[in-house]
Structure formats: structure tokens, C-alpha cells
Design a protein around this motif. Structure first.
Motif, PDB file in Angstrom:
ATOM      1  N   PHE A   1       0.785  -1.232   0.000  1.00 23.46           N
ATOM      2  CA  PHE A   1       0.000   0.000   0.000  1.00 23.46           C
ATOM      3  C   PHE A   1       0.817   1.283   0.000  1.00 23.46           C
ATOM      4  O   PHE A   1       0.288   2.350   0.312  1.00 23.46           O
ATOM      5  N   HIS A   2       2.087   1.244  -0.361  1.00 26.16           N
ATOM      6  CA  HIS A   2       2.822   2.491  -0.533  1.00 26.16           C
ATOM      7  C   HIS A   2       2.172   3.294  -1.663  1.00 26.16           C
ATOM      8  O   HIS A   2       1.630   2.723  -2.617  1.00 26.16           O
ATOM      9  N   GLY A   3       2.278   4.615  -1.577  1.00 28.08           N
ATOM     10  CA  GLY A   3       1.540   5.492  -2.473  1.00 28.08           C
ATOM     11  C   GLY A   3       1.837   5.323  -3.944  1.00 28.08           C
ATOM     12  O   GLY A   3       0.959   5.547  -4.787  1.00 28.08           O
ATOM     13  N   ASP A   4       3.061   4.892  -4.285  1.00 29.70           N
ATOM     14  CA  ASP A   4       3.396   4.744  -5.700  1.00 29.70           C
ATOM     15  C   ASP A   4       2.865   3.438  -6.288  1.00 29.70           C
ATOM     16  O   ASP A   4       3.022   3.187  -7.482  1.00 29.70           O
ATOM     17  N   HIS A   5       2.213   2.639  -5.470  1.00 35.13           N
ATOM     18  CA  HIS A   5       1.598   1.392  -5.937  1.00 35.13           C
ATOM     19  C   HIS A   5       0.080   1.431  -5.810  1.00 35.13           C
ATOM     20  O   HIS A   5      -0.616   0.728  -6.545  1.00 35.13           O
ATOM     21  N   ALA A   6      -0.411   2.231  -4.876  1.00 37.80           N
ATOM     22  CA  ALA A   6      -1.848   2.258  -4.604  1.00 37.80           C
ATOM     23  C   ALA A   6      -2.512   3.586  -4.929  1.00 37.80           C
ATOM     24  O   ALA A   6      -3.736   3.653  -5.053  1.00 37.80           O
ATOM     25  N   GLY A   7      -1.729   4.653  -5.071  1.00 38.19           N
ATOM     26  CA  GLY A   7      -2.320   5.977  -5.286  1.00 38.19           C
ATOM     27  C   GLY A   7      -3.198   6.061  -6.514  1.00 38.19           C
ATOM     28  O   GLY A   7      -4.193   6.796  -6.546  1.00 38.19           O
ATOM     29  N   GLY A   8      -2.867   5.297  -7.548  1.00 36.01           N
ATOM     30  CA  GLY A   8      -3.626   5.341  -8.788  1.00 36.01           C
ATOM     31  C   GLY A   8      -4.980   4.656  -8.724  1.00 36.01           C
ATOM     32  O   GLY A   8      -5.727   4.663  -9.703  1.00 36.01           O
ATOM     33  N   LEU A   9      -5.308   4.082  -7.570  1.00 36.47           N
ATOM     34  CA  LEU A   9      -6.620   3.453  -7.409  1.00 36.47           C
ATOM     35  C   LEU A   9      -7.747   4.473  -7.402  1.00 36.47           C
ATOM     36  O   LEU A   9      -8.901   4.140  -7.710  1.00 36.47           O
ATOM     37  N   VAL A  10      -7.401   5.712  -7.032  1.00 38.65           N
ATOM     38  CA  VAL A  10      -8.434   6.740  -6.897  1.00 38.65           C
ATOM     39  C   VAL A  10      -8.025   8.014  -7.624  1.00 38.65           C
ATOM     40  O   VAL A  10      -6.848   8.252  -7.890  1.00 38.65           O
ATOM     41  N   ASN A  11      -9.023   8.829  -7.918  1.00 40.17           N
ATOM     42  CA  ASN A  11      -8.807  10.152  -8.483  1.00 40.17           C
ATOM     43  C   ASN A  11      -9.801  11.095  -7.816  1.00 40.17           C
ATOM     44  O   ASN A  11     -11.010  10.911  -7.944  1.00 40.17           O
ATOM     45  N   ASN A  12      -9.282  12.055  -7.076  1.00 41.02           N
ATOM     46  CA  ASN A  12     -10.148  12.950  -6.298  1.00 41.02           C
ATOM     47  C   ASN A  12     -11.099  12.154  -5.404  1.00 41.02           C
ATOM     48  O   ASN A  12     -12.304  12.432  -5.325  1.00 41.02           O
ATOM     49  N   ALA A  13     -10.527  11.138  -4.748  1.00 36.32           N
ATOM     50  CA  ALA A  13     -11.243  10.290  -3.790  1.00 36.32           C
ATOM     51  C   ALA A  13     -12.299   9.399  -4.445  1.00 36.32           C
ATOM     52  O   ALA A  13     -13.060   8.739  -3.743  1.00 36.32           O
ATOM     53  N   GLN A  14     -12.326   9.354  -5.773  1.00 36.84           N
ATOM     54  CA  GLN A  14     -13.287   8.517  -6.482  1.00 36.84           C
ATOM     55  C   GLN A  14     -12.581   7.287  -7.060  1.00 36.84           C
ATOM     56  O   GLN A  14     -11.435   7.353  -7.510  1.00 36.84           O
ATOM     57  N   ILE A  15     -13.276   6.169  -7.067  1.00 35.83           N
ATOM     58  CA  ILE A  15     -12.743   4.923  -7.589  1.00 35.83           C
ATOM     59  C   ILE A  15     -12.439   5.049  -9.086  1.00 35.83           C
ATOM     60  O   ILE A  15     -13.281   5.480  -9.865  1.00 35.83           O
ATOM     61  N   VAL A  16     -11.234   4.672  -9.482  1.00 33.14           N
ATOM     62  CA  VAL A  16     -10.815   4.761 -10.884  1.00 33.14           C
ATOM     63  C   VAL A  16     -11.221   3.519 -11.671  1.00 33.14           C
ATOM     64  O   VAL A  16     -11.503   3.603 -12.871  1.00 33.14           O
ATOM     65  N   PHE A  17     -11.267   2.375 -10.992  1.00 34.83           N
ATOM     66  CA  PHE A  17     -11.581   1.104 -11.649  1.00 34.83           C
ATOM     67  C   PHE A  17     -12.931   0.609 -11.125  1.00 34.83           C
ATOM     68  O   PHE A  17     -12.991  -0.206 -10.198  1.00 34.83           O
ATOM     69  N   PRO A  18     -14.034   1.084 -11.702  1.00 36.70           N
ATOM     70  CA  PRO A  18     -15.360   0.878 -11.108  1.00 36.70           C
ATOM     71  C   PRO A  18     -15.848  -0.558 -11.103  1.00 36.70           C
ATOM     72  O   PRO A  18     -16.723  -0.911 -10.306  1.00 36.70           O
ATOM     73  N   ASN A  19     -15.306  -1.399 -11.967  1.00 34.86           N
ATOM     74  CA  ASN A  19     -15.802  -2.770 -12.069  1.00 34.86           C
ATOM     75  C   ASN A  19     -14.834  -3.797 -11.500  1.00 34.86           C
ATOM     76  O   ASN A  19     -15.036  -5.004 -11.673  1.00 34.86           O
ATOM     77  N   ALA A  20     -13.794  -3.322 -10.831  1.00 32.56           N
ATOM     78  CA  ALA A  20     -12.742  -4.218 -10.349  1.00 32.56           C
ATOM     79  C   ALA A  20     -12.904  -4.556  -8.870  1.00 32.56           C
ATOM     80  O   ALA A  20     -13.352  -3.730  -8.068  1.00 32.56           O
ATOM     81  N   VAL A  21     -12.486  -5.767  -8.520  1.00 33.79           N
ATOM     82  CA  VAL A  21     -12.310  -6.171  -7.131  1.00 33.79           C
ATOM     83  C   VAL A  21     -10.855  -5.912  -6.773  1.00 33.79           C
ATOM     84  O   VAL A  21      -9.944  -6.298  -7.520  1.00 33.79           O
ATOM     85  N   LEU A  22     -10.632  -5.243  -5.666  1.00 34.01           N
ATOM     86  CA  LEU A  22      -9.282  -4.925  -5.210  1.00 34.01           C
ATOM     87  C   LEU A  22      -8.843  -5.960  -4.179  1.00 34.01           C
ATOM     88  O   LEU A  22      -9.579  -6.254  -3.232  1.00 34.01           O
ATOM     89  N   ARG A  23      -7.618  -6.472  -4.367  1.00 30.73           N
ATOM     90  CA  ARG A  23      -7.106  -7.480  -3.441  1.00 30.73           C
ATOM     91  C   ARG A  23      -5.678  -7.143  -3.032  1.00 30.73           C
ATOM     92  O   ARG A  23      -4.888  -6.610  -3.812  1.00 30.73           O
ATOM     93  N   ALA A  24      -5.350  -7.450  -1.781  1.00 25.21           N
ATOM     94  CA  ALA A  24      -4.003  -7.272  -1.239  1.00 25.21           C
ATOM     95  C   ALA A  24      -3.900  -8.149  -0.002  1.00 25.21           C
ATOM     96  O   ALA A  24      -4.913  -8.637   0.519  1.00 25.21           O
ATOM     97  N   GLY A  25      -2.686  -8.336   0.486  1.00 25.91           N
ATOM     98  CA  GLY A  25      -2.467  -9.190   1.637  1.00 25.91           C
ATOM     99  C   GLY A  25      -3.220  -8.717   2.871  1.00 25.91           C
ATOM    100  O   GLY A  25      -3.317  -7.519   3.140  1.00 25.91           O
ATOM    101  N   LYS A  26      -3.751  -9.657   3.643  1.00 23.54           N
ATOM    102  CA  LYS A  26      -4.495  -9.312   4.852  1.00 23.54           C
ATOM    103  C   LYS A  26      -3.616  -8.560   5.840  1.00 23.54           C
ATOM    104  O   LYS A  26      -4.057  -7.600   6.471  1.00 23.54           O
ATOM    105  N   ASN A  27      -2.362  -8.993   5.978  1.00 28.51           N
ATOM    106  CA  ASN A  27      -1.452  -8.307   6.897  1.00 28.51           C
ATOM    107  C   ASN A  27      -1.232  -6.855   6.473  1.00 28.51           C
ATOM    108  O   ASN A  27      -1.069  -5.965   7.314  1.00 28.51           O
ATOM    109  N   GLU A  28      -1.230  -6.620   5.168  1.00 33.45           N
ATOM    110  CA  GLU A  28      -1.055  -5.262   4.647  1.00 33.45           C
ATOM    111  C   GLU A  28      -2.251  -4.398   5.022  1.00 33.45           C
ATOM    112  O   GLU A  28      -2.102  -3.271   5.515  1.00 33.45           O
ATOM    113  N   ALA A  29      -3.436  -4.934   4.798  1.00 37.06           N
ATOM    114  CA  ALA A  29      -4.657  -4.186   5.120  1.00 37.06           C
ATOM    115  C   ALA A  29      -4.780  -3.957   6.623  1.00 37.06           C
ATOM    116  O   ALA A  29      -5.117  -2.849   7.069  1.00 37.06           O
ATOM    117  N   ASP A  30      -4.495  -4.982   7.402  1.00 33.07           N
ATOM    118  CA  ASP A  30      -4.614  -4.852   8.861  1.00 33.07           C
ATOM    119  C   ASP A  30      -3.676  -3.780   9.410  1.00 33.07           C
ATOM    120  O   ASP A  30      -4.006  -3.084  10.375  1.00 33.07           O
TER     121      ASP A  30
END
Length: 318
Positions: free
Chosen positions: A140-169
Motif C-alpha cells: 500500500f505504498h503510495g506509488d503502488h496504490a495511489g492510482g486506485l483513486v482520483n479525487n477520492a473517487q474509484i478509478v476502476f469501477p468494475n474491479a475487485v481490489l485485493r491485497a495481503g491481509k497483513n497489509e490491510a490490517d
């Protein structure tokens, strides 16, 4: 044609060849000063893999690497490089034929104007954000996750987002952020990921599992608590998308024990790099790195105490 005409044509050709006839001077064409679209494409078995550039960012790596600054500069100079080092930020779009999967999403607006080019390059490559079915983030560092949103809005509207549970926790915890001296990383992760959580589009990865046929997650930790790599395999051909197992190839390939300040656990990060790189060199499969020089694809061979990176050969996909 008469004899006279033939002689005239011959003489004219000779004069042109000798540069005897003056030609009008032309003004120099203006310089374009723009790069080609930042995408590349290869086939991996039956899968189409499209590396996407999010741009580059200049990093003062002599200050960030756990090595002497002068030594880092000397090593870079041998590779015709200098600091700050123009560093690629790459993502990987994988079309399995059944699913369109994006691994990492670039920086978006989180890192300034030299990054955030992923969507433009995705469109240039013939795809749109709406077509993406799944997004697998290495961390979840910004250069890997920042592109998920644009002005706080979801960029990929039809996608499921997945990442490690330890990362999210770790990164999505208000309690962890409250304890942290530097809260910026937590704020960035929450800003990028929470819109997907609220929309019911986030699903944590627990353990080493196959996410879709042909793509398997493997938690490495070390760089961040839940850093995850993704093995892509089709018809016996393999590509390991390694995220941030390495940042400065000219230094860290030869000396893999050298870590970077971005690593949350320095000792474990070096060990994770050695384990994964040894396996890739032995297995003879490709790696795709977020910060290897774009398109970031190549093979590893052991060399001395480290590795030699062998970039993929250019292909027209015939």
C-alpha cells in the motif's frame, strides 16, 4: 529517348550524386520532446502481459540505500547513471483470456506530475479502466496504490481490489496510525483503499492462494508487513511480479544485502530478496519489477554474491 537526352539525364544524375546542384536550405524540424506511450507487450503462454509505465520519479538513492553514498554514486557512474536517479514506476496488466488483471496501480496524483501516467498509457495500449476485473496490489505504498483513486473517487469501477491481509490490517488501522510518528503513509493508504472497502470491492488475501486460474499470491512481508508477490503462469511459462523486492538494480543486483530506507524490516527485506531471486535464477522464469527500468521484465542469473539481470528481448509478437 535521343542520344542527347540520354547524355543529359546521365550528366544530371552524376551532378546530383556529386552534390554539385544546390538545394534550398530547410529550417530544422521542431523537437517533439515527448516520449512514446509507456507500454510494452509480450505473450506468456496463452496470457497477454502488458507492462504499463506510470512515469518516473527522481530519487536521492545515495541517501536512501544502506550503503556509503560515495560507493553508491561510483556504482551508478559505472552504469552511466547519476543521482538523483530517475526511477521507473511500473504496473502489469495481465489478460488471461477470461479476466483482465492489473498488478499495482501506480501513484495517481500522490507523487507529483512526473507520475500518474498509468491510465493514459493503459488507454494507449488499447484498454480502459472499466475493463479491469481484478487489481492485485503488492503493497500500500503510495506509488503502488495511489492510482486506485482520483479525487477520492474509484478509478476502476468494475474491479475487485485485493491485497495481503497483513497489509490491510496494518495500513488501514487507525490505532496503528495514531501510534506512528510518520502518519503520511497511513493517510495515503487509507485514501487510496478505503473507497473500495466502503463500496464492498476490497477482499483481503489470506495465505498463498490462487486468485484466478494462472495467478497465485505469495506473501513475502519484510518491505511492508503484507508485501505480496504474484506468480503468473500459462503453459509452463512463468512471470513473478515482485513489487518492491528491489529498488536500485545497479547496486542491489550485485550486492543484494544492501537495503533501502523504505523497507520496514531491513534484515527480512534482504532475506526475502535473496530467497525470491535465488528461486527465479534457479527456475529460469521471468521477473517483473515495479522499479526495474521500464518495462521491468527480465531474467536473473547468479553472479558472484549477487545476480545479473538479463532484460527480455524485444518482440513484435509475431
Amino acid at each position: 529517348m535521343s542520344i542527347f537526352q540520354r547524355h543529359a539525364v546521365t550528366a544530371l544524375a552524376a551532378a546530383i550524386a556529386a552534390g554539385c546542384l544546390a538545394t534550398p536550405a530547410l529550417a530544422a524540424a521542431p523537437m517533439a520532446k515527448t516520449p512514446a506511450p509507456g507500454y510494452y507487450r509480450i505473450m506468456l503462454g496463452d496470457f497477454e502481459v502488458t507492462p504499463l509505465s506510470d512515469g518516473t520519479v527522481d530519487l536521492p538513492v545515495e541517501q536512501l540505500l544502506a550503503d556509503k553514498a560515495d560507493k553508491t554514486k561510483t556504482t551508478l557512474a559505472k552504469h552511466h547513471l547519476k543521482t538523483p536517479l530517475e526511477t521507473s514506476v511500473n504496473a502489469y496488466l495481465i489478460n488471461t483470456g477470461a479476466k483482465l488483471v492489473l498488478v499495482d496501480a501506480g501513484a495517481g496524483s500522490f507523487f507529483g506530475p512526473t507520475l500518474g501516467k498509468l491510465i493514459a498509457n493503459m488507454k494507449a495500449a488499447g484498454y480502459s479502466p472499466e475493463q479491469v476485473d481484478e487489481i492485485y496490489v503488492t503493497h500500500f505504498h503510495g506509488d503502488h496504490a495511489g492510482g486506485l483513486v482520483n479525487n477520492a473517487q474509484i478509478v476502476f469501477p468494475n474491479a475487485v481490489l485485493r491485497a495481503g491481509k497483513n497489509e490491510a490490517d496494518y495500513w488501514l488501522s487507525q490505532e496503528n496510525m495514531d501510534k506512528a510518528k510518520d502518519k503520511g503513509g497511513f493517510q495515503a493508504a487509507m485514501a487510496a483503499v478505503q473507497p473500495y472497502v466502503k463500496a464492498g470491492k476490497f477482499k483481503a488475501i489470506e495465505g498463498d492462494v490462487e486468485l484466478v486460474p494462472g495467478i497465485r499470491a505469495h506473501g513475502t512481508g519484510a518491505h511492508t508487513p503484507g508485501h505480496t508477490t504474484y506468480m503468473v503462469e500459462s503453459k509452463g511459462q512463468k512471470l513473478l511480479v515482485i513489487g518492491d523486492l528491489i529498488h536500485v538494480a545497479p547496486v542491489q543486483m550485485a550486492e543484494p544485502k544492501v537495503t533501502i530506507s523504505f523497507d520496514s524490516d531491513q534484515k527480512a527485506a534482504a532475506a526475502a530478496r535473496k530467497k525470491e531471486f535465488d528461486a527465479a535464477a534457479k527456475g529460469g522464469y521471468m521477473i517483473g519489477g515495479a522499479h526495474l527500468q521500464f518495462p521491468g521484465l527480465g531474467y536473473l542469473a547468479t553472479e558472484g554474491k549477487g545476480y545479473r539481470f538479463i532484460p527480455v528481448n524485444f518482440t513484435q509478437m509475431r
